[in-house]
Write a protein that holds these residues in place. Structure first.
Motif, PDB file in Angstrom:
ATOM      1  N   SER A  45       0.805  -1.222   0.000  1.00 41.42           N
ATOM      2  CA  SER A  45       0.000   0.000   0.000  1.00 41.42           C
ATOM      3  C   SER A  45       0.840   1.274   0.000  1.00 41.42           C
ATOM      4  O   SER A  45       0.290   2.380  -0.006  1.00 41.42           O
ATOM      5  CB  SER A  45      -0.930   0.012   1.223  1.00 41.42           C
ATOM      6  N   ASN A  46       2.176   1.160   0.024  1.00 46.27           N
ATOM      7  CA  ASN A  46       3.020   2.361  -0.010  1.00 46.27           C
ATOM      8  C   ASN A  46       3.546   2.654  -1.416  1.00 46.27           C
ATOM      9  O   ASN A  46       4.383   3.531  -1.600  1.00 46.27           O
ATOM     10  CB  ASN A  46       4.190   2.226   0.970  1.00 46.27           C
ATOM     11  N   TYR A  94       1.980   3.197  -5.510  1.00 45.80           N
ATOM     12  CA  TYR A  94       0.682   3.568  -6.055  1.00 45.80           C
ATOM     13  C   TYR A  94       0.757   3.847  -7.549  1.00 45.80           C
ATOM     14  O   TYR A  94       1.816   4.137  -8.108  1.00 45.80           O
ATOM     15  CB  TYR A  94       0.131   4.797  -5.324  1.00 45.80           C
ATOM     16  N   THR A 153      -7.781   0.944  -1.693  1.00 37.80           N
ATOM     17  CA  THR A 153      -6.984   1.819  -0.832  1.00 37.80           C
ATOM     18  C   THR A 153      -6.694   3.076  -1.637  1.00 37.80           C
ATOM     19  O   THR A 153      -5.882   3.068  -2.569  1.00 37.80           O
ATOM     20  CB  THR A 153      -5.673   1.137  -0.401  1.00 37.80           C
ATOM     21  N   ASN A 154      -7.394   4.139  -1.296  1.00 37.13           N
ATOM     22  CA  ASN A 154      -7.313   5.373  -2.072  1.00 37.13           C
ATOM     23  C   ASN A 154      -6.057   6.158  -1.705  1.00 37.13           C
ATOM     24  O   ASN A 154      -5.461   5.970  -0.641  1.00 37.13           O
ATOM     25  CB  ASN A 154      -8.560   6.216  -1.814  1.00 37.13           C
ATOM     26  N   GLY A 155      -5.649   7.053  -2.605  1.00 39.46           N
ATOM     27  CA  GLY A 155      -4.502   7.902  -2.334  1.00 39.46           C
ATOM     28  C   GLY A 155      -3.181   7.180  -2.515  1.00 39.46           C
ATOM     29  O   GLY A 155      -3.112   6.066  -3.040  1.00 39.46           O
ATOM     30  N   SER A 190      -1.008   6.234  -0.042  1.00 37.32           N
ATOM     31  CA  SER A 190      -0.584   5.312   1.007  1.00 37.32           C
ATOM     32  C   SER A 190      -1.639   5.266   2.104  1.00 37.32           C
ATOM     33  O   SER A 190      -2.527   6.127   2.179  1.00 37.32           O
ATOM     34  CB  SER A 190       0.763   5.770   1.591  1.00 37.32           C
ATOM     35  N   LYS A 191      -1.523   4.250   2.973  1.00 34.33           N
ATOM     36  CA  LYS A 191      -2.364   4.191   4.162  1.00 34.33           C
ATOM     37  C   LYS A 191      -1.890   5.182   5.224  1.00 34.33           C
ATOM     38  O   LYS A 191      -2.635   5.508   6.147  1.00 34.33           O
ATOM     39  CB  LYS A 191      -2.365   2.770   4.739  1.00 34.33           C
ATOM     40  N   GLU A 227       1.670  10.501   3.963  1.00 32.31           N
ATOM     41  CA  GLU A 227       1.891  10.211   2.550  1.00 32.31           C
ATOM     42  C   GLU A 227       0.602  10.358   1.742  1.00 32.31           C
ATOM     43  O   GLU A 227       0.639  10.737   0.569  1.00 32.31           O
ATOM     44  CB  GLU A 227       2.443   8.790   2.400  1.00 32.31           C
ATOM     45  N   TYR A 228      -0.504  10.053   2.371  1.00 36.11           N
ATOM     46  CA  TYR A 228      -1.802  10.132   1.695  1.00 36.11           C
ATOM     47  C   TYR A 228      -2.076  11.543   1.180  1.00 36.11           C
ATOM     48  O   TYR A 228      -2.581  11.726   0.064  1.00 36.11           O
ATOM     49  CB  TYR A 228      -2.896   9.698   2.678  1.00 36.11           C
ATOM     50  N   ARG A 231      -6.427  12.675  -4.799  1.00 32.39           N
ATOM     51  CA  ARG A 231      -7.236  11.468  -4.640  1.00 32.39           C
ATOM     52  C   ARG A 231      -8.536  11.618  -5.430  1.00 32.39           C
ATOM     53  O   ARG A 231      -9.042  12.723  -5.599  1.00 32.39           O
ATOM     54  CB  ARG A 231      -7.605  11.223  -3.168  1.00 32.39           C
ATOM     55  N   PRO A 288      -7.234   8.109   4.534  1.00 33.74           N
ATOM     56  CA  PRO A 288      -6.353   6.965   4.269  1.00 33.74           C
ATOM     57  C   PRO A 288      -6.962   5.670   4.798  1.00 33.74           C
ATOM     58  O   PRO A 288      -7.768   5.667   5.724  1.00 33.74           O
ATOM     59  CB  PRO A 288      -5.067   7.331   5.019  1.00 33.74           C
TER      60      PRO A 288
END
Length: 243
Positions: free
Chosen positions: A131-132, A134, A160-162, A164-165, A169-170, A175, A201
């Motif tokens: 998830s880091n 994208y 998982t939007n953006g 990162s969780k 970072e999100y 988004r 996130p």
């Protein structure tokens, strides 16, 4: 009362079961004692196994009617069940119930393509399990397409939007708050669904419930935070099928 027999009556014929007097074939009663000449047939003897307990039962009057009613009722119920499953609404309800009672497992697409992607942020990163990393698109309306090797029942979709969780970072990338999903089934039928995403996130689960899925396309719309030097980020997309 016994009446005398005249001499001119035929002495040959069917004997009376009571007095044994011969009678002509057309007579229904004995010419002497008036006893009936046609005997009433008794019930057929039961098979030997019906004479042994617990099969030794008397047949009640009307039991045949009850059996017929039960058979008719069973046929009607079977026809109703078949119609329920064949109708689209009934079929969908049946499949949704199986989705809730069954278990789901992840399914991985065989191919991932995108209409737009920034360098270093390709669309296949949405299915790498991390998830880091994208996928980033430069503009709204960009889409990513997932193709699968064999059809399956799509139960849930986890997005998982953006970027990162991680909250920090999100916020560094734009988004999409709306994703338009287009699902193509094995028979070519296309199902469309508009997905609204929260601007936060973390993972967001989307119930789907579509059978025989072969291809899924996600189009990014309604972006927030899109400024110069930023892309519309989508960190992870997970697909789950019914086992």
């Amino acid at each position: 009362m016994v009446r005398p027999v005249t001499a001119d009556e035929d002495a040959a014929g069917v004997p009376c079961p009571v007095c044994r007097t011969p009678n002509q074939p057309h007579r229904r009663f004995c010419r002497r004692c008036a006893a009936p000449l046609t005997s009433v047939a008794g019930p057929e003897p039961l098979p030997w196994w019906r004479t042994v307990w617990p099969f030794r039962r008397r047949t009640r009057a009307g039991s045949g009617r009850l059996t017929r009613l039960l058979v008719i009722l069973a046929v009607v119920l079977a026809l109703c069940a078949a119609g329920f499953l064949l109708l689209p609404a009934g079929r969908n309800l049946f499949e949704d119930t199986r989705d809730k009672l069954g278990k789901a497992k992840p399914v991985t697409p065989a191919r991932v393509t995108a209409t737009d992607q920034l360098p270093g942020h390709t669309a296949d990163l949405t299915t790498d399990g991390l998830s880091n990393r994208y996928w980033a698109a430069s503009r709204p309306g960009a889409s990513v397409t997932y193709s699968f090797g064999k059809p399956f029942r799509l139960v849930d979709l986890i997005i998982t939007n953006g970027a990162s969780k991680s909250a920090e970072e999100y916020a560094r990338q734009a988004r999409a708050l709306r994703v338009d999903m287009e699902v193509t089934a094995q028979d070519g039928k296309v199902h469309r669904q508009e997905i609204d995403l929260s601007d936060k996130p973390g993972s967001q689960t989307v119930p789907v419930g579509i059978s025989d899925v072969r291809k899924i396309r996600l189009t990014l719309n309604a972006p927030v935070g899109l400024t110069r030097g930023r892309g519309i980020a989508l960190a992870e997309v997970e697909f789950f099928q019914r086992t």
